[in-house]
Design an enzyme around this catalytic site. Sequence first.
Site: not given
Length: 173
Positions: A14-15, A34, A50, A54
């Site tokens: 999903k991310s 978070s 994550h 980016r």
Amino acid sequence: MSRVLVLGGSRSGKSAHAESLVAGRSDVVYLATSAAAPEDAEWSRRVAAHRARRPAAWTTLETTAPSDLLRGGTVLVDSVTTWVAALMDETGVWTDEPGSADRLAGRVDALVNAWAMTPAHVVAVSDEVGLGVVPESRSGRLFRDTLGEVNQRLAGTADEVWFVVAGLPQRLR
């Protein structure tokens, strides 16, 4: 302006899908709800993964108050799930502190209202927790129910809703 909600289970992709929806935009503010926890090496590795995905041009803000930041441009909120967990901590819901339910409701209302009124292009990521078994503990049920309600409210005013399963995004709305 548009509001896009991306739902899915843990490790569903999903991310990555949400990130693909804003790829190529230079004005992305990534709201990370978070932060890495030094005492939890596994969680810190997830946060690092994550961060590494980016683009360098994106601005990252680590906050548990995304409703204060939905003002314009392009915003990616990852994730509503960890935000709700943090709010439950911050408002004293877990320990049944007096007034905690009202404080939590107020913080949730602030996010939903900001989501509905934002002039930004917002993509929010959240876990779909209603497909599994009923949690055994009171706290597990409270979290699942709270997140489920938040997801429904966000989806109710979203322009698009996606459900990601095994890395395969399916548009629901």
